[in-house]
Structure formats: C-alpha cells, structure tokens
Design an enzyme around this catalytic site. Structure first.
Site, PDB file in Angstrom:
ATOM      1  N   ASN A  29       0.754  -1.189  -0.241  1.00 58.30           N
ATOM      2  CA  ASN A  29       0.015   0.092  -0.079  1.00 58.30           C
ATOM      3  C   ASN A  29       0.962   1.140  -0.045  1.00 58.30           C
ATOM      4  O   ASN A  29       0.344   2.345  -0.012  1.00 58.30           O
ATOM      5  CB  ASN A  29      -1.018   0.076   1.253  1.00 58.30           C
ATOM      6  CG  ASN A  29      -2.192  -0.687   0.976  1.00 58.30           C
ATOM      7  OD1 ASN A  29      -2.510  -1.199  -0.236  1.00 58.30           O
ATOM      8  ND2 ASN A  29      -2.792  -1.314   2.218  1.00 58.30           N
ATOM      9  N   HIS A  70       2.589   2.109   2.436  1.00 61.95           N
ATOM     10  CA  HIS A  70       2.800   2.811   3.594  1.00 61.95           C
ATOM     11  C   HIS A  70       3.808   2.103   4.467  1.00 61.95           C
ATOM     12  O   HIS A  70       3.998   1.136   4.224  1.00 61.95           O
ATOM     13  CB  HIS A  70       1.321   2.591   4.295  1.00 61.95           C
ATOM     14  CG  HIS A  70       0.527   3.376   3.661  1.00 61.95           C
ATOM     15  ND1 HIS A  70      -1.075   3.178   3.620  1.00 61.95           N
ATOM     16  CD2 HIS A  70       0.457   4.585   2.886  1.00 61.95           C
ATOM     17  CE1 HIS A  70      -1.765   4.246   3.084  1.00 61.95           C
ATOM     18  NE2 HIS A  70      -0.983   4.666   2.607  1.00 61.95           N
ATOM     19  N   CYS A 122       1.831   6.162   8.653  1.00 60.60           N
ATOM     20  CA  CYS A 122       2.993   6.763   8.549  1.00 60.60           C
ATOM     21  C   CYS A 122       3.358   6.580   6.722  1.00 60.60           C
ATOM     22  O   CYS A 122       3.239   5.539   6.376  1.00 60.60           O
ATOM     23  CB  CYS A 122       4.106   6.281   9.337  1.00 60.60           C
ATOM     24  SG  CYS A 122       5.579   7.192   9.177  1.00 60.60           S
TER      25      CYS A 122
END
Lengths: 305, 305
Positions: free
Chosen positions: B197, B199, B234
């Site tokens: 993803n 991330h 994050c």
C-alpha cells in the site's frame, strides 16, 4: 520430526550444499516478488549453513578452527548477483552453493538458484572473500593451514556459476564522479542492520544503494544484476551518503537525461536499449567522503504478471 | 513435492491455522536469537496465510470478497506480543492463529507460539484490527456482510491467547510526556519499510521504538513484552521521532534514574525488581509532533546461554 523439516544438506559428492526455502510474505515487496535483499539474505544463509554443515563455526560466519584460533574472520570483498526471474511469495526455491580458492589472498563462493516447481535456474551469484584479523582489522593472506581445512570440501575441478568469458561478474566498476545525478544523504544504520560483530551487515548496503535509485525506475523496472565492491567497514555510528549516476557506455548515444538532476528526472540511457538502465553507485561516509562501497546495477522493465 | 514443503494448514476443526517455520540466520540478532521484528513478521505471515487458506485475498492483507468490493482494508489498531523464550537460529517453531469478532468496530487475531522440539509455548500474542476505507482513509464499522464472511472460520466459543484476568494485553498505555529521557530523532522510512500500500509496514514501528532504547538495556536485557497502539498512518516521506521514558509505577520507590538524561545513563527502575525495566514509547511526526504510535515495553535480564 524437527530434523525432517530442515531442508538442507551436502550433495552426494560432498563438494556443494543445497537448501530449499519457501519465500515468506515479508520477504517480498511490491508485486509480491522477493526483494533483492531477500535473495542476498538467502545466499548468506545457505553459505553459512554450508560452512556449518562441514563443521565450521556455528556463529554464522563460517570460520574454520584455525581461523578462530588466530582471530581471523571472513570479510566480503565483492558480491555479484544476477536474477532472471524473481520468485514470488510462497514459491519454493533451492539454492546450491560451493566455495573455492581464489588467487593468493581470497576465496570465492558461488551460487545457483533454482525454482523447485519448474526446475528452472532463475539466478546465479558469485562472491569474493578475504580474511581479516579481528583485532588489528588488517587483511591477511589465506595461509596453507586454513586452505587445507576448506579445500577438502571444494570441487576438485574449478566450477564457476558464471563460466562464460567476459561475464559481468568480472567487470571493473568505475568510480562515480561528482556531481552525481541522484543521491540520498545522511543514511544511518539501525539496530537491525548490525550483525554479531556490531558492524553493518553486507546486505544493508544493497538497501542503501536502492535508496538513491530514482522512484520511476523502482516503479517500472526490476533489478537484473548487481555488483558491489566492499572497500571499508561501516560502523554503528557512521552516517552514509548514497550516490547514483548513469553508467555511460563508451560510444553510446545519450538521449534525454533529464534537466534538473533531481531524483524525479527521467533516466533514459542508450537509444538502442531503452528498456534497460545501468547505474553506477557510491556509498561514502558523510563525514569525510571516504568510500565504503562501489556498485553497479542493471535494471530491466518489469514483466507483466 | 513443492506442496509437501508447505508447512501450514487449517486445524482439524477448521477454526484455527498452524504453520511451522525454521528460523533463518538473518532473522536472528546478537546472541543468535530471533529478533522481536522476526517474531512480529512471522505473526503477520501466519495471519495472512490463514486468511488466504480460507479463500480471502492473496495479496497478504487478508481482505474478504465484500471488503475488496467496498475498498475496505484492515488496519492494525493494537498489537501485543509476549515472548518467554526466544527461538534461536535453525530452531523449528509452530505458530497457531485464529480470529474473532471484537466489539462493534473491530476484529481480533490471537497467536500461540510453540517450540516444536520441546512442545513448549514460548510466546503469545493478540491484536486488534479495524476496517478503513482505502479511498477516504476513514474508519468504518465492520458490517454484518463482512462479519458473516469470516465468522464461519472463527472459534464457536470465545478463545483468548491471554485468558487471564487483568493480563498485560489489555493495559492502557499512558501518553509519554516531555521532556523524555531517551530519544532518536529524524528516522526516515526506507524503501524496504513500505508495504504494497506504499505505507510504512507495522513491523517497522517496532524497530523505530527500539532505536531510542538505551544501548545498555539492549546489551544486557531482552524484550519480554511489547504493546503498540497504532494511531496514525505513516507515509513514505514522513520523518519520525522515537521517544522513550521510564514507566513510573504508582507507589514504587525510584532509585538512581541517572543524572543527565542522555541515552548512556543507567536506567534503573524499581528497587524490588531491578532486573526488569518498563518503558513508555512515543513515535511522532518530526514536522508537527502528531502522534503515530504509543508503546509500552518490558525487558528482562538476558539469560545466560
């Protein structure tokens, strides 16, 4: 029961070692294919399991009894890996490895990587190692005592993972000259990057090299070959700069190399080979610019899966 | 042949999944014992293999057909891991996992970790997950459609890895208040920290928490329990600060907490329990201080091996 699950052992002639691995989910990246770090980690794993299976040290560093007595350790001098097709999550692979004498001051370890389902060779690798005195941190010639210990486990005739003449594993890596096109400055070792000697593990360098590859290359291409020359140890508190530039091939016609030198510029290399990119890399200490590692990578367009 | 090597499958009743793993050399740290990141990676691996074995998504994220239709993904809300004895390089372990409904907005996944050679339980873990809309990045209640899809694979009666009352997995994590004793500022995601993803993968947070643990603790102690509350995603370009402080227990008598607040000060906690250390952790964005993760760790003296 537990032993049945161990998937490695010496081959019949005793001159090489094979081990099977199932690729785990956290060992793959985007596209669900194994990362180059995973491949490098598995090469290291099978190398130290080989050494351990013939009775060398059980600490993962493969030192012989004489080496331990004399405080000698193996240090990576060069690593060259080629991957023709990356294994995916859950694929079963088998890696064969063997080692040999190399010149007066080193040894070499080679690997062949097989896809167990298809029997296909999907990669090859070779490496050079030198001996370092753990206390003085100086290189040392491989003595006859040490040679005798490991030569009994080496192929009787030279056997090379890359038997072709002029293969890429032998190619000299030119020094990358400033100003470079791409860089990522201020990389710091994390706790997990340190190995039992409290030094940065050699696989971490691959990740650092990748940090300065432009994102469009990472997104659209995959690594087909990497060569790293290890020139200096990196310690826990060192800060490292990763620099990348195009490898200019003599006589090639350069087109469209971007205008601003930023990491988002398109890196196009040779007109006649626009799907393949070649880069030179330099890892150096941020503090004084001393060279830690010199590298070379080749990238091909990602296959559609 | 390839299938014989796959070491996982549903249990007989179909309500949990078990898989065996051999600990690899690059999954252990100093002392040759598996790192906590390795344990967390294997928990994630067995969880997604479980989901995949019942027919959920093959992308490693374990989404059900309805979830994929509605662009819903699972997001880690809490992770709690306890390790009583770390496995070593070449040890064979078996992890059992199952999942269950948890309140109105989440699910829970539990794990039991076994040493195959001794049959001993060497660790347990539990986690909470919520559903997020991939497009809006908002949390969403687990709908009956989705529940129906996975409840058929869940134990009929509640089954908890930590059935004890007041067990540590339930403990609220207090917010760490400035000024903190230990910190490591400016941590940056590397390419390998990003999952499909794009991330930062949840296991990376564990490594970041460890970055601000003082070195004397890392050298002399091992992690026995970690709890992480995930509060914010994050992204690739975020820069993160890792802060650590002692967890003060009410009514405990504090002795010798060091004088200069630096990472080299000796962290001694309670007089009556000087071999165990408890820390609170905060991961926050360097830019604006927003909280990404709140954590709690417990450390015991390293056993002599």
């Amino acid at each position: 029961m537990v032993n049945r699950l161990r998937l490695g052992g010496l081959t019949e002639d005793g001159f090489s070692y094979k081990e099977k691995f199932i690729i785990r989910g956290f060992e793959v990246g985007i596209n669900k294919i194994a990362t180059i770090e995973t491949i490098a980690n598995l090469l290291q794993e099978v190398g130290s399991n080989h050494a351990q299976s013939v009775g060398f040290s059980t600490d993962g560093f493969g030192t012989s009894p004489t080496m331990r007595k004399l405080h000698l350790i193996w240090v990576t001098a060069r690593m060259h890996i080629e991957v023709y097709k990356y294994p995916a999550w859950r694929d079963v692979i088998e890696i064969e490895t063997w080692c040999q004498n190399e010149g007066r001051i080193g040894t070499r370890r080679d690997w062949i990587l097989n896809d167990v389902a298809t029997g296909e060779v999907f990669g090859r690798a070779t490496s050079k190692w030198v001996m370092m005195n753990q206390d003085t941190r100086r290189m040392q010639k491989v003595s006859d005592d040490v040679k005798e210990e490991y030569l009994v486990f080496c192929p009787r005739e030279p056997r090379l993972a890359f038997p072709e003449k002029n293969n890429k594993s032998l190619k000299r890596i030119a020094k990358l000259e400033d100003p470079v096109r791409y860089s990522k400055l201020g990389l710091k070792p994390r706790r997990a990057d340190l190995d039992m000697n409290q030094h940065v593990n050699n696989v971490t360098y691959i990740g650092w090299v990748l940090e300065s590859i432009p994102k469009e290359i990472i997104d659209t291409h995959e690594l087909q070959a990497i060569t790293l020359d290890y020139r200096r140890e990196c310690q826990q508190y060192n800060v490292v700069d990763s620099l990348t530039g195009l490898e200019l091939t003599e006589g090639s016609k350069m087109v469209s190399v971007g205008t601003n030198g930023s990491a988002t510029a398109t890196a196009t290399t040779r007109e006649d080979d626009h799907d393949c990119h070649r880069f030179l890399h330099l890892l150096r200490l941020s503090s004084d610019g001393r060279e830690i590692n010199r590298g070379r990578t080749e990238w091909r367009k990602k296959p559609t899966r």
